[in-house]
Design a protein around this motif. Structure first.
Motif, short mmCIF file in Angstrom:
data_model
loop_
_atom_site.label_atom_id
_atom_site.label_comp_id
_atom_site.label_asym_id
_atom_site.label_seq_id
_atom_site.Cartn_x
_atom_site.Cartn_y
_atom_site.Cartn_z
N UNK A 74 0.84 -1.20 0.00
CA UNK A 74 0.00 0.00 0.00
C UNK A 74 0.87 1.25 0.00
N UNK A 75 1.89 1.25 0.87
CA UNK A 75 2.79 2.40 0.95
C UNK A 75 3.64 2.52 -0.32
N UNK A 76 4.11 1.38 -0.82
CA UNK A 76 5.01 1.39 -1.97
C UNK A 76 4.33 1.92 -3.23
N UNK A 77 3.08 1.55 -3.43
CA UNK A 77 2.39 1.93 -4.66
C UNK A 77 1.57 3.22 -4.53
N UNK A 82 -0.61 10.15 -0.91
CA UNK A 82 -1.88 9.44 -0.96
C UNK A 82 -2.10 8.61 0.30
N UNK A 83 -1.01 8.08 0.84
CA UNK A 83 -1.11 7.29 2.06
C UNK A 83 -1.65 8.14 3.22
N UNK A 130 7.87 0.03 3.09
CA UNK A 130 7.33 0.01 1.73
C UNK A 130 7.71 1.25 0.95
N UNK A 131 7.66 2.40 1.59
CA UNK A 131 8.05 3.66 0.94
C UNK A 131 9.53 3.63 0.53
N UNK A 132 10.35 3.02 1.39
CA UNK A 132 11.79 2.96 1.12
C UNK A 132 12.14 1.85 0.13
N UNK A 133 11.16 0.98 -0.20
CA UNK A 133 11.43 -0.13 -1.11
C UNK A 133 12.41 -1.12 -0.50
N UNK A 134 12.25 -1.41 0.78
CA UNK A 134 13.15 -2.32 1.49
C UNK A 134 13.22 -3.68 0.80
N UNK A 135 14.40 -4.26 0.77
CA UNK A 135 14.63 -5.58 0.18
C UNK A 135 13.63 -6.59 0.73
N UNK A 136 12.98 -7.37 -0.16
CA UNK A 136 11.92 -8.28 0.26
C UNK A 136 12.43 -9.40 1.18
#
Length: 204
Positions: A74-77, A82-83, A130-136
């Motif tokens: 949700x945060x990433x996209x 918007x969040x 999610x905002x930072x795109x942390x490694x999965x």
């Protein structure tokens, strides 16, 4: 509280392991269902022989990961604007988010693990990740480790105490204080090691 615990015991008893999974996924996202009233009833049912203790812990931990990923994506996209714009409809205030975001940036990726052990932060720590795109891989490992510890503690509390709501809340509170103390120590060790690495790299 008595009625809520009774309802959860009945619900988990009817839905079984999928019920634990769903409730903990909700708890780990933005829906305010306290894990303190989900996992102890599961532990109680395990003590009664109606569930397997370790399967309950596994389902609770897996549910936590799924809920955390719901926040992550949700945060990433959606992105930060918007969040915050739509987050108010699911109890994500700008003030709360700012605190969790600061916590994430201050302590780095390990905050995903530590955050799973802390109240309030537990529900929102996946958003800045999610905002930072942390490694999965790191996100999954840290989330599973932190959630697994907390879920295990709460399930064992329910296993040994049963349906006594007052004792469950008492020992859940004590467990919370313990994990907060543990988190503070872990943060101190992490920061100290990080500083040593920074000093060593500068010296080189």
């Amino acid at each position: 509280m008595h009625e809520l615990i009774t309802w959860l015991v009945d619900t988990i008893g009817v839905l079984g392991y999928p019920g634990i999974f769903i409730l903990m996924a909700m708890e780990s996202s933005v829906i305010p269902i306290p894990s303190e009233v989900v996992m102890p009833p599961a532990g109680y049912l395990a003590q009664q022989g109606q569930m397997n203790l370790w399967m309950a812990i596994l389902c609770g931990t897996a549910g936590s990961l799924v809920g955390a990923y719901a926040n992550y994506f949700a945060a990433h996209y959606l992105g930060r604007p918007l969040l915050l714009k739509y987050g108010k409809y699911v109890w994500i205030t700008e003030e709360k988010f700012a605190k969790v975001e600061t916590f994430f940036h201050k302590h780095g990726e390990i905050s995903t693990f530590i955050g799973r052990l802390l109240p309030v932060v537990r529900h929102l720590i996946s958003l800045p990740a999610g905002l930072a795109g942390m490694n999965h891989l790191k996100f999954s490992l840290y989330t599973l480790l932190g959630a697994g510890i907390w879920v295990t503690i709460l399930t064992w509390i329910g296993y040994f105490i049963g349906q006594n709501q007052e004792l469950i809340m008492k020992y859940s509170h004590q467990a919370l204080l313990g994990v907060v103390a543990f988190s503070i120590i872990l943060i101190a060790v992490y920061v100290r090691r990080h500083r040593k690495k920074s000093v060593s790299s500068r010296a080189m």
